[in-house]
Design a protein around this motif. Structure first.
Motif, PDB file in Angstrom:
ATOM      1  N   ASP A  53      35.790  28.780  -3.195  1.00 48.90           N
ATOM      2  CA  ASP A  53      34.340  29.021  -3.135  1.00 48.90           C
ATOM      3  C   ASP A  53      33.887  29.795  -1.907  1.00 48.90           C
ATOM      4  O   ASP A  53      32.677  29.904  -1.658  1.00 48.90           O
ATOM      5  N   SER A  67      36.050  35.616  -7.766  1.00 47.69           N
ATOM      6  CA  SER A  67      35.658  34.220  -7.726  1.00 47.69           C
ATOM      7  C   SER A  67      36.867  33.419  -7.291  1.00 47.69           C
ATOM      8  O   SER A  67      38.002  33.878  -7.404  1.00 47.69           O
ATOM      9  N   SER A  69      37.354  29.420  -7.792  1.00 45.26           N
ATOM     10  CA  SER A  69      36.955  28.049  -8.061  1.00 45.26           C
ATOM     11  C   SER A  69      38.072  27.062  -7.734  1.00 45.26           C
ATOM     12  O   SER A  69      37.806  25.892  -7.447  1.00 45.26           O
TER      13      SER A  69
END
Lengths: 112, 114
Positions: A53, A67, A69
């Protein structure tokens, strides 16, 4: 001992299409990086991530999205591919406190 | 704009000779320096890192750093055909910040002739 893997290894796409390049590492390294390598330019940093994150822009981020995650995965998305994004893309990772980058095998992307 | 400059080559040396690869960098504050080797069609792999002025030896490889001249070099002794590759010089871009944020030179292609 899988290390760091990238998929697909080769990809042909058309201008305007969305493309996602995958990077997966099994070491739980905190830092991950995306580079592109072009003749005449060498390796250039696109995006990097210090942890899940947490992502930041590198030298050439325009046209790319990332991204993170999960610690082990760091996908790179070309939202609307352009011919100038034809390149070899390398993912790399590094453990916190260390400075040796380990590179994946690369993805060769051709945008027609 | 922070830069790392290398002669693109190709640098051609006979087997058994010393190959000398050079790199200059623009940012005087840089603190970490690396040499990566990249075989054709493969990914880069780290062969040497150096942080202090002077020489650092590892087998047939010696890295040399001169911060006053902003110069890093890599010497390969007893060059072998298997050393034929592109050698990338890299410098840490963001000292004191995120780790591993490197600026790479464009690389020098080395060819070792049997």
């Amino acid at each position: 001992d899988a290390g760091i893997t990238q998929s697909p290894r080769y990809k042909i796409t058309e201008t305007g299409r969305q493309v996602t390049l995958m990077c997966h590492q099994t070491w739980s390294h905190s830092y991950m990086f995306w580079y592109r390598q072009d003749l005449g330019h060498g390796l250039r940093l696109i995006y990097y991530s210090a942890a899940a994150d947490i992502t930041d822009k590198g030298e050439v981020p325009d046209g790319y999205v990332v991204s993170r995650s999960k610690t082990e995965n760091f996908p790179l998305t070309l939202e609307s591919a352009t011919r100038s994004q034809t390149s070899v893309y390398f993912c790399a990772s590094i453990q916190g406190g260390q400075e040796t980058q380990y590179f994946g095998p690369g993805t060769r992307l051709l945008v027609l | 704009q922070k830069e790392v400059e290398q002669n693109s080559g190709p640098l051609s040396v006979p087997e058994g000779a010393i190959a000398s690869l050079n790199c200059t960098y623009s940012d005087r504050g840089s603190q970490s320096f690396f040499w990566y080797r990249q075989y054709s069609g493969k990914s880069p792999e780290l062969i040497m890192s150096i942080y202090s002025n002077g020489d650092k030896e590892d087998g047939r490889f010696t890295a040399q750093l001169n911060k006053a001249s902003q110069y890093v070099s890599l010497l390969i002794r007893d060059s072998q055909p298997s050393d034929s590759a592109t050698y990338l010089c890299a410098v840490n871009r963001d000292y004191g910040g995120s780790q591993g944020n490197l600026i790479f030179g464009k690389g020098t292609k080395l060819s070792v002739k049997p």
